[in-house]
Write a protein that holds these residues in place. Sequence first.
Motif, PDB file in Angstrom:
ATOM      1  N   LEU A 257       7.425 -10.235  -0.576  1.00 38.45           N
ATOM      2  CA  LEU A 257       7.475 -10.930   0.569  1.00 38.45           C
ATOM      3  C   LEU A 257       6.013 -10.846   1.272  1.00 38.45           C
ATOM      4  N   ARG A 258       5.215  -9.592   0.993  1.00 44.51           N
ATOM      5  CA  ARG A 258       3.982  -9.374   1.624  1.00 44.51           C
ATOM      6  C   ARG A 258       2.958 -10.072   0.865  1.00 44.51           C
ATOM      7  N   GLY A 259       2.943 -10.407  -0.420  1.00 42.87           N
ATOM      8  CA  GLY A 259       1.986 -11.058  -1.081  1.00 42.87           C
ATOM      9  C   GLY A 259       2.292 -10.701  -2.680  1.00 42.87           C
ATOM     10  N   PRO A 260       1.282 -11.597  -3.440  1.00 42.72           N
ATOM     11  CA  PRO A 260       1.634 -11.196  -4.803  1.00 42.72           C
ATOM     12  C   PRO A 260       1.210  -9.782  -5.099  1.00 42.72           C
ATOM     13  N   MET A 261       2.272  -9.681  -6.169  1.00 40.18           N
ATOM     14  CA  MET A 261       1.906  -7.990  -6.868  1.00 40.18           C
ATOM     15  C   MET A 261       2.907  -8.070  -7.837  1.00 40.18           C
ATOM     16  N   ASP A 262       2.506  -7.240  -9.107  1.00 35.88           N
ATOM     17  CA  ASP A 262       3.269  -6.948 -10.192  1.00 35.88           C
ATOM     18  C   ASP A 262       4.607  -6.190  -9.989  1.00 35.88           C
ATOM     19  N   ILE A 263       5.268  -5.811 -11.098  1.00 37.73           N
ATOM     20  CA  ILE A 263       6.525  -4.907 -10.837  1.00 37.73           C
ATOM     21  C   ILE A 263       6.218  -3.539 -10.331  1.00 37.73           C
ATOM     22  N   ILE A 264       5.213  -2.825 -11.000  1.00 36.00           N
ATOM     23  CA  ILE A 264       4.927  -1.493 -10.714  1.00 36.00           C
ATOM     24  C   ILE A 264       4.417  -1.610  -9.194  1.00 36.00           C
ATOM     25  N   GLU A 265       3.648  -2.542  -8.856  1.00 29.97           N
ATOM     26  CA  GLU A 265       3.145  -2.405  -7.518  1.00 29.97           C
ATOM     27  C   GLU A 265       4.276  -2.727  -6.523  1.00 29.97           C
ATOM     28  N   SER A 266       5.185  -3.453  -7.073  1.00 27.26           N
ATOM     29  CA  SER A 266       6.427  -3.926  -6.117  1.00 27.26           C
ATOM     30  C   SER A 266       7.408  -2.667  -5.989  1.00 27.26           C
ATOM     31  N   ILE A 267       7.487  -1.813  -7.032  1.00 33.94           N
ATOM     32  CA  ILE A 267       8.205  -0.587  -6.910  1.00 33.94           C
ATOM     33  C   ILE A 267       7.697   0.374  -6.136  1.00 33.94           C
ATOM     34  N   ASN A 268       6.273   0.637  -6.242  1.00 35.52           N
ATOM     35  CA  ASN A 268       5.591   1.427  -5.468  1.00 35.52           C
ATOM     36  C   ASN A 268       5.540   0.875  -3.790  1.00 35.52           C
ATOM     37  N   SER A 269       5.464  -0.321  -3.632  1.00 37.42           N
ATOM     38  CA  SER A 269       5.575  -0.934  -2.176  1.00 37.42           C
ATOM     39  C   SER A 269       6.926  -0.711  -1.739  1.00 37.42           C
ATOM     40  N   GLY A 270       8.025  -0.710  -2.488  1.00 39.43           N
ATOM     41  CA  GLY A 270       9.452  -0.352  -1.845  1.00 39.43           C
ATOM     42  C   GLY A 270       9.233   1.031  -1.274  1.00 39.43           C
ATOM     43  N   TYR A 271       8.675   1.948  -2.147  1.00 37.03           N
ATOM     44  CA  TYR A 271       8.666   3.444  -1.672  1.00 37.03           C
ATOM     45  C   TYR A 271       8.029   3.526  -0.501  1.00 37.03           C
ATOM     46  N   GLN A 272       6.910   3.000  -0.367  1.00 30.42           N
ATOM     47  CA  GLN A 272       6.014   2.801   0.896  1.00 30.42           C
ATOM     48  C   GLN A 272       6.604   2.472   1.886  1.00 30.42           C
ATOM     49  N   SER A 273       7.351   1.276   1.866  1.00 35.40           N
ATOM     50  CA  SER A 273       7.946   0.695   2.714  1.00 35.40           C
ATOM     51  C   SER A 273       9.225   1.532   3.560  1.00 35.40           C
ATOM     52  N   ALA A 274       9.806   2.051   2.587  1.00 36.19           N
ATOM     53  CA  ALA A 274      10.999   2.785   3.120  1.00 36.19           C
ATOM     54  C   ALA A 274      10.339   4.001   3.875  1.00 36.19           C
ATOM     55  N   LYS A 275       9.343   4.590   3.471  1.00 34.79           N
ATOM     56  CA  LYS A 275       8.598   5.934   4.137  1.00 34.79           C
ATOM     57  C   LYS A 275       8.144   5.319   5.585  1.00 34.79           C
ATOM     58  N   GLU A 276       7.401   4.026   5.641  1.00 30.54           N
ATOM     59  CA  GLU A 276       7.101   3.414   6.764  1.00 30.54           C
ATOM     60  C   GLU A 276       8.262   3.249   7.740  1.00 30.54           C
ATOM     61  N   LEU A 277       9.387   2.806   7.285  1.00 33.88           N
ATOM     62  CA  LEU A 277      10.578   2.407   8.102  1.00 33.88           C
ATOM     63  C   LEU A 277      11.207   3.650   8.768  1.00 33.88           C
ATOM     64  N   MET A 278      11.112   4.886   7.857  1.00 31.52           N
ATOM     65  CA  MET A 278      11.645   6.067   8.372  1.00 31.52           C
ATOM     66  C   MET A 278      10.586   6.636   9.710  1.00 31.52           C
ATOM     67  N   SER A 279       9.357   6.351   9.356  1.00 37.70           N
ATOM     68  CA  SER A 279       8.480   7.067  10.392  1.00 37.70           C
ATOM     69  C   SER A 279       8.693   6.028  11.497  1.00 37.70           C
ATOM     70  N   LYS A 280       8.828   4.794  11.533  1.00 40.41           N
ATOM     71  CA  LYS A 280       9.193   3.957  12.711  1.00 40.41           C
ATOM     72  C   LYS A 280      10.405   4.469  13.523  1.00 40.41           C
ATOM     73  N   MET A 281      11.501   4.669  12.683  1.00 42.03           N
ATOM     74  CA  MET A 281      12.701   4.855  13.049  1.00 42.03           C
ATOM     75  C   MET A 281      12.737   6.162  13.843  1.00 42.03           C
ATOM     76  N   ASN A 282      11.952   7.335  13.393  1.00 42.33           N
ATOM     77  CA  ASN A 282      11.748   8.662  13.925  1.00 42.33           C
ATOM     78  C   ASN A 282      10.809   8.488  15.302  1.00 42.33           C
ATOM     79  N   ALA A 283       9.905   7.658  15.108  1.00 42.36           N
ATOM     80  CA  ALA A 283       9.226   7.508  16.327  1.00 42.36           C
ATOM     81  C   ALA A 283      10.040   6.769  17.586  1.00 42.36           C
ATOM     82  N   LYS A 284      11.083   6.055  17.179  1.00 44.74           N
ATOM     83  CA  LYS A 284      11.660   5.298  18.103  1.00 44.74           C
ATOM     84  C   LYS A 284      12.707   6.228  18.952  1.00 44.74           C
ATOM     85  N   ARG A 285      13.100   7.505  18.322  1.00 46.09           N
ATOM     86  CA  ARG A 285      14.034   8.281  18.828  1.00 46.09           C
ATOM     87  C   ARG A 285      13.568   9.187  19.697  1.00 46.09           C
ATOM     88  N   GLU A 286      12.012   9.485  19.246  1.00 40.08           N
ATOM     89  CA  GLU A 286      11.332  10.398  20.097  1.00 40.08           C
ATOM     90  C   GLU A 286      11.198   9.948  21.847  1.00 40.08           C
TER      91      GLU A 286
END
Length: 314
Positions: free
Chosen positions: A285-314
């Motif tokens: 959805l962000r741009g062209p990438m292969d399977i391994i890059e997509s898997i890593n993107s998912g991990y990173q996006s999950a961490k980014e979401l958690m960071s944003k959720m924690n910041a919103k609660r503070e």
Amino acid sequence: MVGVVSVIGSGPSGISAALELAKDNSVLLIEQAGMLGGKLNELSCKGEIECLECGVCSGLKLIDRVKKEKKIEIMLESKIVGVSFLESKACLRIEQREQTVERLVDGIVLATGHDIYKSNEETDRVISGARFEREFRLGIAHDFEKGEKVAFVQCHGSRDRHFNYCSRVCCKHAARFAKRATEKGASVTVFYLDLRDKKMREIENVRYIRAKIGEFVLDNNQVVVRYTSENEEPCEDKYDRIILSTGLLPSSSNQALASMFRLELVDGFAERSYAPLPIVTAGTLRGPMDIIESINSGYQSAKELMSKMNAKRE
């Protein structure tokens, strides 16, 4: 447990994001198809003598883990038909098998994937790499044979007259099948504009031609490839089979998705959301990438979401 989050899409980035988020959250994984995996279900292992590191096996293992994870609720045959942003949550309206349900979530990962460029030049002997792999997986397309003349045509549908960006995965995809073809004893030619992946250049017994493809002409049981060489000379060669490395396109659903989740689109792809709730994008959805890059993107996006959720609660 931090909260309830939703992952929309269960391709490589969606399943990795769901697993990462399930460490501290309850996860609602929404998939429009009847099974998990997205386009992984159309791909196959390309190695025979050795692993060619295409990432398919890694993706399939993640699917098994998702199915066993108790913190992940899976909704198949489900489609987002609306979203309302409340003070601290989003209300997702989900259509599932002709019924509509509403679910409240604290954050969202959008991992809805991509489309594949569809060429109007395909025939029985001129096929896209995506179609070849799908039919190869199902046993419809026969494997490469000794003495067979095979040509791979790169950048068909990207970095040419159709789309000016690089799809990034095409060289790797063709390299793996070209290697398999040479191992089977086929004669392999690669037509290219620019090879971005160094592994493509390292395959032994492959003929490389930098050229602009003119047309494909059926001649009995072979295909004539007419092209202009690097020296601007008109040339033609005959092959038994042509495989087109077709480009990755933004999903046709991205415009509707952008309106619903307030995404900024660049060349049809989405990197960020301006919604009042924590929302991140992942994978192709962000741009062209292969399977391994997509898997890593998912991990990173999950961490980014958690960071944003924690910041919103503070």
